[in-house]
Enzyme design. Structure first.
Site, PDB file in Angstrom:
ATOM      1  N   HIS A  83     -12.334  -4.759  12.383  1.00  0.00           N
ATOM      2  CA  HIS A  83     -12.327  -3.776  11.295  1.00  0.00           C
ATOM      3  C   HIS A  83     -12.283  -4.455   9.934  1.00  0.00           C
ATOM      4  CE1 HIS A  83     -11.564  -0.080   9.137  1.00  0.00           C
ATOM      5  NE2 HIS A  83     -11.664   0.588  10.271  1.00  0.00           N
ATOM      6  N   GLY A 165      -2.800  -3.620 -11.626  1.00  0.00           N
ATOM      7  CA  GLY A 165      -2.372  -4.971 -11.278  1.00  0.00           C
ATOM      8  C   GLY A 165      -3.506  -5.968 -11.270  1.00  0.00           C
ATOM      9  N   PRO A 167      -5.548  -9.559 -12.196  1.00  0.00           N
ATOM     10  CA  PRO A 167      -6.818  -9.230 -11.543  1.00  0.00           C
ATOM     11  C   PRO A 167      -7.010  -9.836 -10.161  1.00  0.00           C
ATOM     12  CG  PRO A 167      -7.181 -10.915 -13.190  1.00  0.00           C
ATOM     13  CD  PRO A 167      -5.729 -10.513 -13.312  1.00  0.00           C
ATOM     14  N   ALA A 173      -1.333 -10.945   0.881  1.00  0.00           N
ATOM     15  CA  ALA A 173      -1.397  -9.521   1.249  1.00  0.00           C
ATOM     16  C   ALA A 173      -2.601  -8.808   0.661  1.00  0.00           C
ATOM     17  CB  ALA A 173      -0.114  -8.810   0.813  1.00  0.00           C
ATOM     18  N   GLY A 174      -3.416  -9.487  -0.143  1.00  0.00           N
ATOM     19  CA  GLY A 174      -4.639  -8.895  -0.659  1.00  0.00           C
ATOM     20  C   GLY A 174      -4.405  -7.774  -1.643  1.00  0.00           C
TER      21      GLY A 174
END
Length: 308
Positions: A83, A165, A167, A173-174
């Site tokens: 996924h 938030g 850039p 955690a991406g």
């Protein structure tokens, strides 16, 4: 007397193999006024889906806590699965159930996104009804390039920067896609093929024909994958009122026959609304372990799960 307000939230986390990690995330979501309705893990997709519902402010708080725990426990730098994903808490959609509009859910999504950045420093993209830009309405556009693409592009490409938030994405955690939407039904169908092994090519061909972007059914998103050692057509039905589940099933069957495949059992990820339940339909009979008391949202609300 004020109408009871209930929203659903269905956060998807990028971990489907370590039950201990997933249950730690679920436990973090325990908040007064929030019921746990469902959670499931998929090892091939490497993804877990949690369904909670309850009072709006409490559900927002539960979702932010769960996403924060996911940011602590999931490291995308070593994570992979079938996924696509951009974050440890990949998508966090809010869905109106009773007493609220989609617009109000979008406002709650914005509230959740701001809190997630403030507390856990995870950047946020708003999508669907919560989108603040037209190019971020579709989740596929937000998730283009996945986590690795965001790491590469977000800092140098203004079009890829988050709404809140950043850039740059969080190192491990991406980023999270936080949105508001109507009910979505996650539905997978396994294939039986004439070849000696699973034919993922057939599943991909069927997915291409059935999905809306390929000229197929309205509101259907689909991909063909290998899951549990079998070919699977994995779908999201985003408008079950316009495209009922029975029509999805019948159309997949017709396309599959054309490709030399037949349908085995189906599976539902998460819950469906009462309006989508068609008790005498073939798709219900073919769905693995379908119990309406457990899989229909309005019924599950009457007897929620115990928190792990």
């Amino acid at each position: 007397m004020a109408e009871l307000q209930i929203i659903e939230c269905v956060p998807n986390f990028s971990e489907g193999r370590d039950r201990g990690t997933v249950e730690a995330i679920v436990r973090a979501m325990r908040v007064d006024g929030v019921e746990l309705l469902d959670y499931s893990l998929d090892g091939d997709h490497n993804r877990s889906v949690v369904t909670i519902a309850g009072a709006p402010e409490a559900v927002v708080e539960a979702a932010v806590r769960g996403a924060g725990k996911a940011a602590e426990l999931i490291d995308l730098r070593g994570q992979s699965g079938e996924h696509p994903r951009i974050g440890a808490a990949d998508v966090i959609p809010f869905v109106p159930v009773a007493g609220l509009s989609l617009v109000q859910c979008a406002m709650l999504a914005h509230q959740a996104g701001m809190a997630l950045w403030k507390r856990s420093h995870v950047p946020v993209y708003f999508y669907e009804a919560a989108a603040t830009r037209p190019d971020r309405v579709n989740l596929e556009d937000v998730r283009r390039g996945q986590f690795e693409g965001l790491v590469r592009d977000a800092a140098k490409d203004a079009a890829r920067r988050p709404d809140v938030g950043g850039p740059e994405p969080h190192a491990s955690a991406g980023a999270s896609a936080v949105g508001a939407r109507k009910f979505l039904i996650a539905y997978n169908i396994y294939l039986t093929t004439q070849s000696s092994g699973p034919d993922v090519g057939q599943a991909r061909s069927i997915a291409k024909e059935i999905r809306a972007s390929g000229g197929g059914l309205y509101g259907v998103k689909a991909m063909g994958v290998l899951a549990n050692g079998r070919a699977q057509v994995s779908m999201n039905i985003t408008d079950f009122q316009r495209t009922p589940m029975s029509r999805v099933y019948d159309t997949v069957r017709e396309i599959a026959e054309k490709h030399g495949a037949t349908l085995a059992e189906g599976e539902l990820i998460g819950l469906i609304p009462e309006q989508a339940y068609e008790p005498n339909s073939e798709w219900v009979r073919q769905t693995h372990q379908f119990d309406p008391e457990e899989k229909v949202l309005e019924r599950r609300l009457k007897h929620p799960l115990a928190w792990p």
